[in-house]
Design a protein around this motif. Structure first.
Motif, mmCIF file in Angstrom:
data_model
loop_
_atom_site.group_PDB
_atom_site.id
_atom_site.type_symbol
_atom_site.label_atom_id
_atom_site.label_comp_id
_atom_site.label_asym_id
_atom_site.label_seq_id
_atom_site.Cartn_x
_atom_site.Cartn_y
_atom_site.Cartn_z
ATOM 1 N N ASN A 172 5.599 10.237 -12.771
ATOM 2 C CA ASN A 172 5.035 10.553 -11.453
ATOM 3 C C ASN A 172 5.560 11.909 -11.023
ATOM 4 O O ASN A 172 6.560 12.007 -10.320
ATOM 5 C CB ASN A 172 5.441 9.479 -10.441
ATOM 6 C CG ASN A 172 4.698 9.642 -9.118
ATOM 7 O OD1 ASN A 172 4.263 10.731 -8.785
ATOM 8 N ND2 ASN A 172 4.555 8.573 -8.385
ATOM 9 N N GLU A 175 2.551 1.733 -3.499
ATOM 10 C CA GLU A 175 1.597 2.208 -4.504
ATOM 11 C C GLU A 175 1.261 3.674 -4.284
ATOM 12 O O GLU A 175 1.153 4.458 -5.233
ATOM 13 C CB GLU A 175 0.338 1.359 -4.463
ATOM 14 C CG GLU A 175 -0.678 1.717 -5.538
ATOM 15 C CD GLU A 175 -1.866 0.786 -5.565
ATOM 16 O OE1 GLU A 175 -2.838 1.103 -6.263
ATOM 17 O OE2 GLU A 175 -1.826 -0.258 -4.872
ATOM 18 N N LYS A 176 1.131 4.059 -3.027
ATOM 19 C CA LYS A 176 0.777 5.436 -2.712
ATOM 20 C C LYS A 176 1.908 6.402 -3.051
ATOM 21 O O LYS A 176 1.671 7.475 -3.619
ATOM 22 C CB LYS A 176 0.422 5.549 -1.229
ATOM 23 C CG LYS A 176 0.047 6.960 -0.792
ATOM 24 C CD LYS A 176 -0.321 6.996 0.688
ATOM 25 C CE LYS A 176 -0.676 8.408 1.128
ATOM 26 N NZ LYS A 176 -1.024 8.461 2.571
ATOM 27 N N LEU A 177 3.147 6.022 -2.712
ATOM 28 C CA LEU A 177 4.265 6.936 -2.912
ATOM 29 C C LEU A 177 4.743 6.966 -4.354
ATOM 30 O O LEU A 177 4.999 8.036 -4.912
ATOM 31 C CB LEU A 177 5.432 6.546 -1.993
ATOM 32 C CG LEU A 177 6.662 7.456 -2.071
ATOM 33 C CD1 LEU A 177 6.312 8.877 -1.619
ATOM 34 C CD2 LEU A 177 7.801 6.906 -1.223
ATOM 35 N N ALA A 226 0.835 -1.211 0.000
ATOM 36 C CA ALA A 226 0.000 0.000 0.000
ATOM 37 C C ALA A 226 0.866 1.256 0.000
ATOM 38 O O ALA A 226 0.576 2.228 -0.705
ATOM 39 C CB ALA A 226 -0.922 -0.017 1.217
ATOM 40 N N SER A 227 1.939 1.235 0.793
ATOM 41 C CA SER A 227 2.827 2.394 0.851
ATOM 42 C C SER A 227 3.538 2.623 -0.476
ATOM 43 O O SER A 227 3.683 3.764 -0.927
ATOM 44 C CB SER A 227 3.866 2.201 1.961
ATOM 45 O OG SER A 227 3.247 2.106 3.226
ATOM 46 N N GLY A 268 3.281 5.275 -7.201
ATOM 47 C CA GLY A 268 2.271 5.270 -8.249
ATOM 48 C C GLY A 268 2.667 4.442 -9.464
ATOM 49 O O GLY A 268 2.975 3.252 -9.349
#
Length: 846
Positions: free
Chosen positions: A760, A695-697, A692-693, A699
């Motif tokens: 990104n 993917e969030k940071l 999750a981290s 992308g």
């Protein structure tokens, strides 16, 4: 009816007839171009000139298809005073483009010098070979190729490896030329400027000569070489041979519209096999046809008007293949230069050939561009004489002629590590980082449209080898940078830093050592957070997330009691980190590498202490810290695990924080997590955390990483991703690079300050800030708990304040509680992201 002459080359009549007689290309108005007068002869200047004189007497409008540099010299000198156009000379001599040719010679074939420039480009950016030699015939052909090769290499800061030549008067004696080729050792590449018999003789000679490598690459300038005849000479050898296609597209590419049109028109008039030179003459017929069509019928057709129409048109298109630009002389030629031209037309030599300054003025009135084709391709020639196209080998330019700026500067990226080292940890680190870099660069080569080449150097953990490799990199100006170097320990890093070539950028060294941040050194661009930022972040996490108030540190020393690895950095930084939280260091302890003895460290760290804030009549004492930083390298992990296990047996439940110096391989800490007995265990990681981290940071970058292939997906180690991310950072730098040089790369880092990653735009690294002047830090000795070392004192001046060569905006702290699941992607807590304080200078602490 206008007649054209075909000089010397027997096939010329068929190639021009393919234009004139093909029903699809029949000319319109009567009286334009109906046929041709041919003149065949031996390949000598006197015989060709005799044919030319016969055709002029016949009354031809112009000549097409003359061949041979010496022949054209004689022919043009005869035709120029008469103002008779000569279209497509089939020679690559540069003198017929800018000087002796004048306005009446119209070329389609590219020059020999252009070919040589392109072969240099091909050798460097496609073959990645730079030991380039030239074997040449001592005439205009050879000298043009030599000049073009040297010019291309010089533009990139390289030198010709060697050269060998022979006299055309004694063409069977090439022995001294062969000796010249190996004067500096065996070349990687030999560019040849020679007719077929001498190329054949060269191949026969070097095939048997042990001074040459069996893998020598031959790049042959196209002189109408017939490799079906040359091939038997090298049958069974390991030579690689390429030849140029100097104009238009390669013949094997039958899908090309221009080649297909030529093939169809050719087959309509003859069964003689297609040739590259024939295609040039066919193109000459198309250019003549197109020019007459543009002239129209309303005005008198003259030779000057024909030439004016070519230069007035500038660009011609043959089924998508561009010819031109043809650019006339400068429009501001004054009466002096025009008069000079009239003298020249009367047959007088150029002024600059007889020491007359008028020649320099006259050159202003010469055509500025009369070379039609600006495209060149490469054919591979098998040892059986079979031609095949080389993918992505076609190059085009829009300038009048190719120049050194036409050459693609290949980007050699050096990566220094030790995958064959005896030390298992160093070898594994090296393999993981190199895996990430090499996988990514395969993708980036296309996205950046640069010729990227990874030069992976294995120093095998040997200092002498590493120094030798640095010297080699220094001597190669095509090496742009060193990416993600991996060293064994702080001593090796010290040696590396002291010997990195001056001005050589080092991007993303795989270390958090403070010495690569302070004192400031613009050669180093760090992506990892520094040890300073790591310790501050770990302390903040302990205090804010777990209410820790008593922080100790476990350090590592050698048998002599000297701190090793990054322990010295950690010891220096911790007082500031705890002070930021209004805390003092509770205690410290040291384990000796390889001792398997942690008793002294346990006694030193777990000491009873009176809490100063407790009531005097009701004092509170504690028996140790509630947070411990494990400030060791990976060589001290066994002692650290032993320390944690013994602390747990004694009933101590604490929050452990492990910097990246030893946290890079989470599974190695599984025994510590198993023995922690309720303690919290956090491993710092510069780039890697839960799914999750990530993917969030990251992308799209993370999504691309997951889709990069099984070699990438199956690795849980953050070092693979560090290699990937460093490559993406480099890609971002190349996109904003003003000049592809080492200095240009460094300037791009600091002129941009913040480097935004592609795909990104929310993720950036920086700020990268140079100090306003050169500064140096002073070093002072210190003693702490009986340990001796050095500490960075305040700089001699304050000019270093605010300087930064560290790009990280933060880092992760991954918390593990299950010893059977040490994969950061699957951690239960989801990971903690520690933000780096971008406003704090890396050079303001003391």
């Amino acid at each position: 009816m206008l007649w054209w002459g075909y000089a010397n080359w027997q096939h010329s009549i068929w190639h021009l007839s393919a234009v004139v007689n093909n029903p699809a290309t029949v000319l319109g108005p009567k009286g334009r171009l109906r046929g041709g007068q041919q003149g065949w002869g031996k390949y000598t200047a006197p015989s060709q000139l005799a044919n030319i004189e016969t055709m002029v007497a016949f009354g031809v409008f112009g000549i097409a298809g003359a061949v041979g540099t010496d022949e054209i010299m004689a022919t043009s000198a005869y035709l120029r005073p008469l103002g008779i156009p000569l279209v497509e000379t089939s020679t690559g001599a540069g003198k017929f483009r800018r000087n002796k040719g004048g306005r009446y010679i119209v070329n389609l074939r590219i020059s020999f010098a252009d070919e040589a420039l392109y072969l240099v480009d091909f050798a460097l950016s496609i073959l990645f070979k730079r030991k380039i030699s030239v074997f040449w015939q001592e005439d205009g052909l050879g000298q043009s190729v030599m000049n073009g090769t040297i010019g291309g290499l010089t533009a990139l800061g390289l030198s010709l490896w060697s050269n060998g030549s022979y006299s055309p008067l004694t063409p069977a004696n090439i022995s001294s030329g062969v000796d010249g080729l190996v004067a500096n050792g065996p070349p990687n590449v030999i560019i040849t400027a020679t007719p077929a018999p001498q190329l054949t003789l060269l191949l026969q000679t070097i095939l048997k000569d042990p001074r040459f490598s069996p893998s020598t690459v031959i790049l042959a300038v196209n002189t109408e070489l017939d490799f079906t005849q040359i091939a038997p000479v090298i049958a069974g050898s390991s030579f690689t041979i390429y030849t140029t296609v100097p104009g238009g597209v390669p013949l094997p590419n039958v899908d090309d519209p221009f080649v297909q049109a030529y093939s169809n028109a050719w087959e309509a008039v003859t069964s003689i096999p297609l040739t590259q030179g024939g295609m040039l003459t066919y193109a000459a017929g198309l250019l003549i046809k197109a020019t007459f069509e543009r002239m129209g019928c309303t005005e008198t057709i003259t030779r000057d008007r024909f030439i004016d129409t070519i230069y007035g048109t500038e660009m011609f298109d043959f089924e998508g293949t561009r010819a031109g630009p043809y650019i006339a002389a400068d429009s501001d030629c004054d009466a002096t230069t025009c008069a000079c031209n009239q003298v020249r037309r009367a047959g007088v030599l150029y002024g600059n050939e007889v020491g007359d300054d008028r020649g320099m003025i006259c050159s202003l009135c010469l055509p500025r561009a009369n070379q039609g084709f600006h495209t060149i391709s490469i054919l591979n020639v098998s040892t059986a004489g079979v031609y095949s196209t080389v993918p992505d080998s076609t190059s085009s330019w829009t300038t009048c002629a190719a120049s050194s700026s036409s050459i693609t500067r290949p980007i050699f990226i050096a990566h220094m590590s030790a995958p064959s080292a005896k030390d298992a940890n160093l070898a594994l680190k090296s393999k993981l980082v190199e895996s990430g870099i090499s996988n990514l660069l395969q993708y980036l080569s296309g996205s950046t449209k640069q010729a990227l080449h990874l030069q992976a150097l294995d120093y095998a953990g040997n200092t002498t080898t590493m120094l030798s490799q640095l010297a080699i990199l220094d001597s190669n100006p095509l090496v742009l940078l060193i990416l993600c170097p991996v060293m064994e320990n702080s001593d090796m890093w010290n040696t590396f830093q002291a010997n990195v070539p001056s001005g050589m950028p080092v991007i993303a060294p795989v270390t958090s050592l403070q010495q690569f941040r302070t004192p400031f050194d613009s050669r180093f661009t760090n992506l990892r957070p520094s040890a300073y930022e790591e310790i501050i972040g770990i302390v903040n996490w302990m205090v804010r997330s777990h209410n820790v108030s008593r922080i100790s540190i476990l350090l590592q020393a050698n048998s002599a009691g000297v701190l090793v690895g990054q322990s010295q950095d950690f010891l220096e930084i911790l007082p500031n980190a705890t002070a930021n939280q209004n805390l003092l260091i509770y205690s410290s302890g040291v384990v000796v590498t390889g001792s398997n003895d942690v008793s002294a460290a346990l006694e030193s760290i777990f000491v009873s202490s009176y809490i100063a804030t407790s009531e005097p009549n009701n004092p509170i004492t504690v028996d140790g810290p509630d947070g411990i930083i494990i400030g060791i390298s990976d060589t001290g992990i066994s002692e650290a695990i032993m320390f944690i296990a013994n602390a747990s047996l004694a009933g101590h439940k604490v929050v452990y924080g492990v910097p990246t110096s030893s946290a890079w391989q989470p599974e190695s800490w599984s025994p510590a997590v198993a023995a922690a007995n309720g303690s919290v265990f956090g491993l710092a990681d510069p780039f890697f955390s839960s799914e999750a981290s990530m993917e969030k940071l990251y992308g799209p970058i993370w999504g691309g990483y997951l889709n990069s292939g099984p070699n990438m997906i199956n690795q849980s180690s953050s070092l693979v991703f560090e290699g990937v991310l460093s490559g993406i950072f480099l890609d971002a730098l190349l996109a904003i690079l003003a000049t592809t040089t080492r200095a240009g790369l460094t300037d791009s880092v600091y002129s941009s300050s913040m480097v935004h990653l592609p795909l990104n735009t929310a993720l950036a690294y920086g700020p990268f800030v140079q100090p306003p002047s050169t500064c140096s830090a002073e070093w002072a000795s210190f003693t702490f708990h009986g340990l001796n070392g050095l500490i960075s004192a305040a700089p001699a001046s304050e000019c270093m304040s605010g300087a930064s060569n560290e790009g990280a905006q933060g880092f992760f702290i991954n918390v593990f509680s299950d010893p059977s699941n040490m994969n950061p992607l699957k951690q239960a807590s989801g990971g903690h992201y520690s933000i780096v304080n971008a406003g704090a200078s890396l050079n303001t602490y003391t």
